[in-house]
Scaffold this motif. Structure first.
Motif, short mmCIF file in Angstrom:
data_model
loop_
_atom_site.label_atom_id
_atom_site.label_comp_id
_atom_site.label_asym_id
_atom_site.label_seq_id
_atom_site.Cartn_x
_atom_site.Cartn_y
_atom_site.Cartn_z
N GLN A 134 0.87 -1.17 0.00
CA GLN A 134 0.00 0.00 0.00
C GLN A 134 0.90 1.22 0.00
O GLN A 134 1.95 1.23 0.66
CB GLN A 134 -0.89 0.00 1.24
CG GLN A 134 -1.89 1.12 1.26
CD GLN A 134 -2.82 1.01 2.47
OE1 GLN A 134 -2.84 0.01 3.17
NE2 GLN A 134 -3.58 2.05 2.70
N ALA A 135 0.51 2.23 -0.74
CA ALA A 135 1.30 3.46 -0.80
C ALA A 135 1.40 4.07 0.59
O ALA A 135 0.53 3.88 1.43
CB ALA A 135 0.66 4.45 -1.78
N ASN A 182 -1.97 8.22 1.38
CA ASN A 182 -2.58 7.45 0.29
C ASN A 182 -3.07 6.10 0.77
O ASN A 182 -2.53 5.53 1.72
CB ASN A 182 -1.56 7.20 -0.84
CG ASN A 182 -1.35 8.42 -1.68
OD1 ASN A 182 -2.17 9.30 -1.74
ND2 ASN A 182 -0.21 8.46 -2.36
N LYS A 183 -4.05 5.59 0.08
CA LYS A 183 -4.56 4.24 0.33
C LYS A 183 -4.40 3.38 -0.92
O LYS A 183 -4.89 2.26 -0.96
CB LYS A 183 -6.05 4.29 0.71
CG LYS A 183 -6.36 5.14 1.90
CD LYS A 183 -6.10 4.36 3.14
CE LYS A 183 -6.60 5.18 4.33
NZ LYS A 183 -5.79 4.99 5.49
N ASP A 184 -3.71 3.92 -1.92
CA ASP A 184 -3.56 3.22 -3.19
C ASP A 184 -2.83 1.89 -2.98
O ASP A 184 -1.95 1.77 -2.13
CB ASP A 184 -2.80 4.07 -4.20
CG ASP A 184 -3.51 5.38 -4.50
OD1 ASP A 184 -4.69 5.50 -4.13
OD2 ASP A 184 -2.88 6.27 -5.08
N LYS A 240 -6.21 2.84 -7.61
CA LYS A 240 -6.50 4.07 -6.84
C LYS A 240 -7.61 3.76 -5.86
O LYS A 240 -8.67 3.28 -6.24
CB LYS A 240 -6.98 5.19 -7.76
CG LYS A 240 -5.97 6.13 -8.31
CD LYS A 240 -5.34 6.96 -7.27
CE LYS A 240 -4.73 8.21 -7.85
NZ LYS A 240 -3.67 8.67 -7.00
N SER A 278 -9.79 5.80 -3.17
CA SER A 278 -10.07 7.13 -2.64
C SER A 278 -11.57 7.34 -2.53
O SER A 278 -12.34 6.84 -3.33
CB SER A 278 -9.46 8.19 -3.55
OG SER A 278 -9.78 9.48 -3.10
#
Length: 187
Positions: free
Chosen positions: A15-16, A20-22, A39, A41
């Motif tokens: 996970q980024a 971020n949650k990417d 992505k 979000s």
């Protein structure tokens, strides 16, 4: 030599970094570096964003500092260095040997070397602490291995059996025999 390698050399996900949650997947094959991302979000402008994928040859990846930086941020510097080495042709064939062959090789090492090798990686730690290796070490170091010793090793492990001194071993064998007799008497 590269034909000994599997098609997929490395596959990892991450996970980024926050906020971020990417979600990212890094896949390294014999010929390509593949980076996939999703992505994640709650923001409305990213709701309809589709997953992405970027593929590059090993040669192109070595020259692409932007992609390297992104992989370093998401997966860490150690993963990036490992991927770069693989792309440059530095393969670790020892790590890719079958366990049976590694066990055979390890039987020629001194105990100090086995202890140091166990600190190299999780896979080496697993094989250096395996019952198969320590069974061979016990058999090599003892004049004879009795049936009772084998049964005790099944209970406590061959490594523990090896590091047990003779007086403790005799005591443990007596206790083990007593427990076996008691369990037979109960049945």
């Amino acid at each position: 030599m590269a034909t000994l390698l599997p098609e997929v050399l490395l596959e990892t996900t991450a996970q980024a970094p926050a906020p971020n949650k990417d979600f990212y997947q890094l896949l390294l094959t014999r010929n390509e570096v593949i980076l996939r991302w999703w992505k994640i979000s709650l923001r409305s402008e990213f709701r309809n964003t589709k997953p992405g994928e970027l593929k590059e040859s090993h040669v192109d990846f070595v020259d692409d500092t932007t992609l390297q930086a992104q992989i370093g941020i998401v997966f860490g510097q150690n993963t990036l260095n490992y991927v770069l080495k693989l792309c440059q042709g530095y393969y670790d064939f020892l790590d890719r040997l079958p366990d049976s062959l590694l066990l055979y090789i390890l039987t020629f090492l001194d105990l100090e070397d086995i202890a140091q090798l166990a600190q190299v990686s999780h896979s080496f730690q697993k094989i250096c602490n395996s019952d198969k290796l320590w069974e061979h070490i016990v058999e090599r170091s003892c004049d004879r291995v009795t049936v009772d010793m084998r049964a005790l090793a099944q209970d406590i492990g061959w490594k523990q059996l090896f590091f047990t001194n003779k007086l403790q071993l005799q005591l443990q064998l007596r206790r083990w025999k007593r427990r076996q007799e008691e369990s037979r008497d109960v049945c």
